[in-house]
Design an enzyme around this catalytic site. Structure first.
Site, PDB file in Angstrom:
ATOM      1  N   ASN A 133       0.798  -1.225   0.000  1.00 54.41           N
ATOM      2  CA  ASN A 133       0.000   0.000   0.000  1.00 54.41           C
ATOM      3  C   ASN A 133       0.831   1.275   0.000  1.00 54.41           C
ATOM      4  O   ASN A 133       0.290   2.372   0.077  1.00 54.41           O
ATOM      5  CB  ASN A 133      -0.928   0.021   1.224  1.00 54.41           C
ATOM      6  CG  ASN A 133      -2.037  -1.002   1.140  1.00 54.41           C
ATOM      7  OD1 ASN A 133      -1.821  -2.108   0.669  1.00 54.41           O
ATOM      8  ND2 ASN A 133      -3.216  -0.655   1.602  1.00 54.41           N
ATOM      9  N   VAL A 147       0.292   6.560  -1.296  1.00 50.94           N
ATOM     10  CA  VAL A 147      -0.100   5.821  -0.100  1.00 50.94           C
ATOM     11  C   VAL A 147      -1.569   5.435  -0.253  1.00 50.94           C
ATOM     12  O   VAL A 147      -2.440   6.307  -0.316  1.00 50.94           O
ATOM     13  CB  VAL A 147       0.105   6.663   1.177  1.00 50.94           C
ATOM     14  CG1 VAL A 147      -0.336   5.871   2.411  1.00 50.94           C
ATOM     15  CG2 VAL A 147       1.564   7.093   1.315  1.00 50.94           C
ATOM     16  N   CYS A 148      -1.834   4.140  -0.337  1.00 46.32           N
ATOM     17  CA  CYS A 148      -3.205   3.667  -0.556  1.00 46.32           C
ATOM     18  C   CYS A 148      -3.899   3.435   0.784  1.00 46.32           C
ATOM     19  O   CYS A 148      -3.619   2.455   1.482  1.00 46.32           O
ATOM     20  CB  CYS A 148      -3.183   2.368  -1.355  1.00 46.32           C
ATOM     21  SG  CYS A 148      -2.685   2.599  -3.066  1.00 46.32           S
ATOM     22  N   LEU A 149      -4.791   4.343   1.131  1.00 50.43           N
ATOM     23  CA  LEU A 149      -5.569   4.230   2.363  1.00 50.43           C
ATOM     24  C   LEU A 149      -6.980   4.743   2.101  1.00 50.43           C
ATOM     25  O   LEU A 149      -7.156   5.771   1.445  1.00 50.43           O
ATOM     26  CB  LEU A 149      -4.939   5.066   3.482  1.00 50.43           C
ATOM     27  CG  LEU A 149      -3.791   4.472   4.292  1.00 50.43           C
ATOM     28  CD1 LEU A 149      -3.264   5.514   5.261  1.00 50.43           C
ATOM     29  CD2 LEU A 149      -4.229   3.229   5.046  1.00 50.43           C
TER      30      LEU A 149
END
Length: 449
Positions: free
Chosen positions: A85, A92-94
């Site tokens: 992520n 930033v994968c959130l």
């Protein structure tokens, strides 16, 4: 609305800067509070352990109604993907950032803030980061187990190489052959300059976490070496990293293991930090420092602390080394009716000509077996972040760390691996710890003062 946004951001930054959290740090330049740098220190017992991971946080004018943009900057110039992520590009994968589709209720809300974002990112730095890859639950378990182990192994290596070693080498100006580059010798501040006229040099990169990373490196130095020792038993130098199924051509973590080289570089960084501390002492006695504000301030504080010890019933005492206000010796006497009773320990405090921007380096000259003191004598203590310029509170914090009888368990204070393991182990291990501590207390009276 804009003013309210600025007030909210400033409040959140201030709270984080005053926080006792040892794994998060934030900073902004000048008055530009919308552009923030954040540092996350990797959690214990993960492949990210005690690594230094930096992020750029850009707040929009609609904050907190809309989430800020977050970019990972510890990526080896876009060549290293540290997590499924956290991409090599810095993405930033959130779900709370709107960069990933999460479950209902996981999206951003105005009740969240900078701290919750950083803690969410930190949670990605888990014991098994392979699990963060979408579809992990449906993966082939037998084949997947090897991938998980291989992924952890290369993250551990690159955490050491990129987030710790490269960062500290850059800070210290250490080239690949171990020499210090001329640029590292240049002073960041003109020490003769009036404080009110101090200006930033645009040619010098803004590195707000330089001092904290140096001090934390000294805390965790033995842990880094222990990590390398264990890793050498699992992988061979020259062994290539395994490519993960989810890694693409430009979004991967490629390379080879070379722990022998990493160990050499770690040791050179430690030598360079010790040499830097000695250089502070030499700078302190230079003619141009005699009337500098920082020298006068340290001299005044020394006299005040010396007098306070004379007037109180505390037996501790301080003295300047060779009359240098930048080098102090503190003699600490163990508190009666404790495991430290009867001990006499000499502690050296080195101050930078740029104090308090650079915090003091403290070291026990008398050897002491204690879970909060590293093998080289570096203590793990927590000065009040709002009183960084007060030397007395540094001394008090060191003593408090020594004398605390029932400290809460905190793996971020792991500075002496052997003592830490015994202190927080079984009842028999705690007894062994106490015996070793008492032996060091007894020996302290025999050492040459």
């Amino acid at each position: 609305m804009a003013d309210q946004s600025i007030i909210r951001i400033t409040k959140e930054i201030g709270e984080l800067q005053k926080s006792s959290d040892l794994s998060l740090a934030v900073a902004f330049r000048d008055r530009d509070v919308r552009n923030v740098k954040a540092l996350i220190i990797g959690p214990h017992e993960t492949p990210y352990e005690f690594g230094f991971f930096e992020f750029a946080v850009k707040f929009n004018k609609e904050y907190p109604r809309k989430s800020p943009a977050v970019t990972a900057t510890t990526t080896n110039s876009g060549r290293c993907r540290f997590n499924p992520n956290i991409y090599a590009s810095g993405k930033v994968c959130l779900s709370i950032l709107g960069t990933w589709r999460g479950e209902r209720g996981e999206e951003w809300s105005a009740a969240q803030g900078l701290e919750s974002i950083l803690l969410s990112i930190q949670s990605l730095m888990s014991t098994n980061p392979y699990e963060n890859e979408p579809g992990f639950e449906d993966a082939n378990q037998s084949h997947d187990k090897k991938n998980q182990k291989d992924y952890v192994a290369k993250i551990r290596h690159e955490t050491l190489r990129i987030s710790i070693i490269q960062r500290l080498e850059d800070y210290l100006g250490i080239s690949m052959n171990g020499t210090v580059t001329p640029a590292a010798e240049r002073e960041l501040y003109d020490l003769d300059m009036d404080d009110d006229l101090e200006m930033e040099d645009p040619s010098v990169p803004w590195e707000p976490f330089k001092d904290i990373c140096k001090r934390r490196f000294l805390w965790y130095y033995d842990s880094y070496l222990e990590t390398i020792k264990k890793a050498k038993e699992e992988v061979k130098d020259g062994q290539p990293f395994a490519r993960m199924p989810f890694e693409g051509t430009s979004n991967t973590m490629d390379g080879k293991f070379n722990y022998t080289e990493l160990e050499q570089r770690i040791r050179k960084i430690k030598d360079a930090l010790d040499a830097e501390t000695e250089k502070w002492a030499a700078e302190g006695v230079s003619p141009r420092m005699k009337d500098a504000t920082v020298a006068v301030n340290l001299g005044r504080q020394f006299e005040q602390i010396k007098e306070s010890y004379k007037r109180s019933d505390v037996p501790h005492c301080v003295e300047l080394v060779d009359g240098n206000p930048f080098v102090w010796n503190l003699t600490y006497f163990g508190r009666p009716m404790t495991n430290l009773d009867g001990g006499m320990f000499r502690i050296k405090l080195n101050f930078s000509p740029r104090f308090p921007e650079e915090q003091p380096r403290v070291k026990f000259l008398t050897s002491m077996f204690h879970h909060r003191i590293a093998a080289d004598g570096t203590p793990c203590y927590f000065p009040n972040p709002s009183r960084r310029e007060d030397v007395k509170q540094h001394i008090d914090a060191v003593i408090e760390a020594l004398e605390e009888e029932q400290p809460p368990y905190d793996p971020r204070t792991l500075v002496h691996p052997e003592a830490h393991k015994l202190y927080w182990g079984t009842s028999d291990e705690r007894k062994l710890y106490n015996r070793q501590l008492r032996r060091s207390v007894q020996r302290s009276m025999e050492e040459d003062f």
